[in-house]
Enzyme design. Structure first.
Site, PDB file in Angstrom:
ATOM      1  N   ASP A   1       4.270  -7.329   2.808  1.00 24.66           N
ATOM      2  CA  ASP A   1       3.963  -8.744   3.046  1.00 24.66           C
ATOM      3  C   ASP A   1       3.630  -9.668   2.410  1.00 24.66           C
ATOM      4  O   ASP A   1       3.844 -10.906   2.607  1.00 24.66           O
ATOM      5  CB  ASP A   1       2.951  -8.566   4.367  1.00 24.66           C
ATOM      6  CG  ASP A   1       1.705  -7.731   3.908  1.00 24.66           C
ATOM      7  OD1 ASP A   1       1.517  -7.307   2.606  1.00 24.66           O
ATOM      8  OD2 ASP A   1       0.814  -7.684   4.852  1.00 24.66           O
TER       9      ASP A   1
ATOM     10  N   ASP B   1      -9.908  -6.414   0.102  1.00 24.95           N
ATOM     11  CA  ASP B   1      -9.569  -5.461   0.967  1.00 24.95           C
ATOM     12  C   ASP B   1     -10.331  -4.171   0.496  1.00 24.95           C
ATOM     13  O   ASP B   1     -11.092  -3.412   1.042  1.00 24.95           O
ATOM     14  CB  ASP B   1      -8.209  -5.356   1.326  1.00 24.95           C
ATOM     15  CG  ASP B   1      -7.555  -6.332   2.016  1.00 24.95           C
ATOM     16  OD1 ASP B   1      -8.369  -7.068   3.085  1.00 24.95           O
ATOM     17  OD2 ASP B   1      -6.267  -6.492   2.108  1.00 24.95           O
TER      18      ASP B   1
END
Length: 726
Positions: free
Chosen positions: A63, A447
């Site tokens: 992505d 993350d």
């Protein structure tokens, strides 16, 4: 039509030869090999495509991190879109990818991270080594809601010069010349009317019937008329009967007998609520509901679907919102969906698989065994090997080794399979003056929090995964350069503010509460690791503090104002430096007090100490670079450079200055990655326009032990590593 661009793109490990004349007129030639610091993925792999024309040829899309090709001989993924740089950073998010089923060398990629800018289609006839680019008049959503839908690009196997492309907002498009030019299919009747989070899903996939050659397209339509078919090469289209209004066929795959299998979801994923889902098949005249009904605790929607090219009755599907341990599930049917076998049963606890993450066991994430996965938006059966089922997750790629054993009593082995594919958004990384057995590199990122690397060529183990220790979003990092086992980082977005540290190279992590109830902040660690300075950088009323490990206490730092940028000398633990309001300060008592040296510097300068050089400090701000060799009393300006970031590494030889790496511009050589072995007198560009590495983060470092090795941060391509070729 948009003007076509020709672009050359090298492979991730390609060798690059460059030469440059620096400010002093010296010419130097150097060749570089490019790779990545090994982590093991770290981001959402939205789709994989097996070539049906060549065995062991696989492509993957991410992505925010570009596209990859599998290298069977090296057993690793190779980046194939590194020619995209800062000018085209939005194209590094890949919406779809297509492998030509006739000519194995041809591949296509639909590029665009966010809808706010127009996307592009890349086409290649040499496996993605070089690309042609066609600019689109609409945006793509490689990192938008619904990015895990089926492949929007599909090559017509009966005429492989013809490729269809489904857009989110502008209907169906087509090329008839291998991607050189594209035009809208005006006969296609709909664009899709369902939006998720403000993003249209539009035409989600295209498939070709293996027997009739008819083209099928799946569109996100609220009325349930979501599948359109053309039997005359796209001249006209008819809607199949409305199936299940409110659910959308987000992925589809034909079996070799012409049965169309479909996964349905009430939203396009991946980060939505669980929603509703179903599995259907279409035999050319009617739909049949074949949703697995095993009373196994399943909830949520379905993601990927793939049929076995060796057996038309065998298929696999994946869930994509199953958050309960052990994660999403995979179901396999060998009778066309009449019965199913799952990889696990959440009600009974039955588990029909074992996870093998030995090559990247941080993926255990603190559990006894790694989850099967989450965000399983895509799954694929190898068309040449029914035992091999590859699927993407929100963190990596997994592949089964013996899928046909499912249901036999023999567990299916699921192995980590993302070596070489790196998709982390990196903030900082540092290479201290390490010894054998000490970390070569520390890094922080989005993350995952971060890692300490004992070996940058190997994915870290679980103990050296910072995310297991603290969670949260990393903010700042510093390392004791003369005691590589000590590092400190700060985090935000956690319930209890904390500053985390290690004194054993990342094997274990401890925390200390900050002296003010503030998340984040910046840290500077003394060269020997005995203490660190913390600056909250939050309000003008905040103080700056120093923490002493020996007595476990906080002390005020005197002589600096809020907003000071601080760094440690990389050799002398008693010395710290600070830049504040155009003035330079130094501490000679371990950071407890600072004095103005009288030197005038540029505003917003960030000081950096130099590995192995006491009293040496460099400044970089507003593209200007200055340095001092006397502890900040006087400074010299580096001319003809405009760098966004600088870093330091091992010297060329024992009589040389540490190698300086820069990110930005030097003289007339243009934007790039540079090094200097003569204290900035001359600069050599070490990358070229084929190796731009996507969306760069302004942070760069050399390796303190390996001459010429450079690390730099990217937003989606992990930590890129370059080494001088032998």
């Amino acid at each position: 039509m948009k003007k076509q661009k020709m672009i050359a793109a090298g492979m991730a490990a390609a060798m690059l030869a460059v030469s440059a004349a620096g400010c002093g007129g010296k010419t130097e030639k150097v060749s570089y090999n490019w790779s990545n610091v090994a982590m093991g993925g770290g981001g959402f792999v939205t789709g994989m495509v097996y070539s049906e024309a060549q065995e062991d040829l696989i492509y993957a899309r991410t992505d925010i991190g570009g596209a990859y090709r599998w290298n069977e001989s090296e057993q690793r993924w190779v980046a194939i879109t590194d020619h995209l740089g800062s000018d085209n950073w939005n194209l590094i998010g890949i919406e779809s990818i297509a492998a030509d089923p006739v000519d194995a060398n041809r591949v296509y990629a639909m590029c665009g991270t966010y809808m706010g800018e127009n996307g592009a289609v890349l086409s290649s006839d040499d496996y993605g080594t070089t690309w042609s680019q066609f600019d689109l008049p609409f945006g793509c959503g490689g990192n938008c809601a619904g990015r895990g839908t089926g492949e929007r690009l599909m090559v017509n196997p009966r005429n492989n010069a013809e490729v269809y492309m489904g857009s989110r907002t502008d209907g169906l498009w087509k090329t008839g010349d291998y991607g050189k030019t594209w035009a809208k299919v005006e006969s296609f009747p709909v664009k899709g009317d369902y939006q998720q989070g403000g993003f249209s899903l539009g035409v989600m996939w295209v498939e070709f019937h293996p027997i009739s050659g008819d083209a099928y397209a799946g569109v996100a339509m609220k009325n349930g008329e979501c599948i359109y078919r053309s039997s005359d090469n796209g001249a006209t289209w008819e809607a199949l009967p409305a199936n299940v209004p409110g659910l959308y066929p987000i992925q589809a795959d034909f079996s070799t007998d012409g049965t169309l299998y479909l996964t349905y979801s009430s939203n396009g994923g991946p980060n939505e609520s669980q929603g509703e889902g179903a599995i259907y098949k279409y035999d050319g005249s009617s739909f049949t509901d074949i949703t697995p009904n095993l009373d196994d605790g399943r909830y949520g929607t379905f993601g990927g679907v793939s049929t076995d090219k060796q057996d038309p009755n065998t298929l696999v599907v994946s869930t994509q919102f199953y958050w309960s341990d052990p994660g999403d599930n995979i179901y396999r049917s060998t009778d066309g969906g009449a019965t199913w076998t799952g990889m696990h049963n959440n009600k009974t606890g039955e588990k029909n698989y074992v996870m093998d993450v030995s090559r990247a066991d941080w993926l255990n994430w603190g559990l006894e065994e790694a989850k099967l996965g989450w965000w399983m938006s895509d799954i694929n059966i190898n068309p040449f090997n029914s035992d091999e089922v590859m699927y993407g997750t929100g963190a990596t790629i997994y592949t089964t080794q013996n899928m046909t054993a499912l249901g036999s009593g023999t567990p299916v082995t699921v192995a980590f399979d993302a070596y070489g594919l790196e998709e982390t958004a990196v903030f900082q990384m540092m290479s201290p003056n390490y010894k054998d057995g000490e970390p070569q590199l520390y890094s922080i990122m989005g993350d995952l929090t971060g890692f300490s690397h004992l070996d940058v060529t190997q994915c870290p183990d679980e103990a050296h995964f910072m995310g297991c220790a603290s969670g949260g979003t990393a903010v700042d990092l510093d390392v004791a350069y003369e005691n590589a086992n000590t590092a400190v980082y700060t985090i935000k977005d956690v319930r209890v503010p904390a500053i985390w540290y290690t004194q054993d190279g990342g094997s274990t992590w401890g925390s200390v509460a900050p002296p003010e109830a503030v998340e984040g902040g910046k840290v500077s660690v003394a060269a020997d690791g005995s203490s660190f300075i913390w600056n909250s950088k939050v309000t003008g009323n905040s103080n700056i503090y120093i923490y002493n490990f020996a007595d476990g206490a906080w002390y005020y730092v005197e002589g600096l104002g809020y907003g000071a940028e601080i760094c440690a000398d990389r050799v002398n633990p008693k010395m710290f430096y600070a830049a504040y309001n155009g003035k330079f300060f130094v501490s000679n008592d371990g950071g407890y007090t600072f004095q103005d040296t009288g030197a005038m510097i540029m505003d917003e300068a960030e000081p950096q100490g130099v590995v192995g050089k006491e009293g040496h400090v460099w400044l970089c701000a507003s593209s200007l670079v200055m340095y001092s060799e006397d502890g900040g009393k006087t400074f010299n300006m580096i001319k003809d450079v405009a760098f966004n970031a600088i870093g330091f590494g091992a010297p060329k030889d024992e009589n040389s200055y540490p190698t300086i790496f820069g990110m930005g511009e030097a003289g007339e050589q243009g934007d790039g990655i540079y090094y200097s072995t003569d204290k900035g007198a001359t600069w050599v560009r070490i990358n070229d326009d084929q190796h731009l590495f996507g969306n760069l983060t302004h942070y760069i470092s050399g390796d303190s032990k390996v001459f010429g090795r450079v690390y730099f941060a990217t937003n989606g391509r992990g930590v890129v590593m370059g080494d001088i070729a032998e």
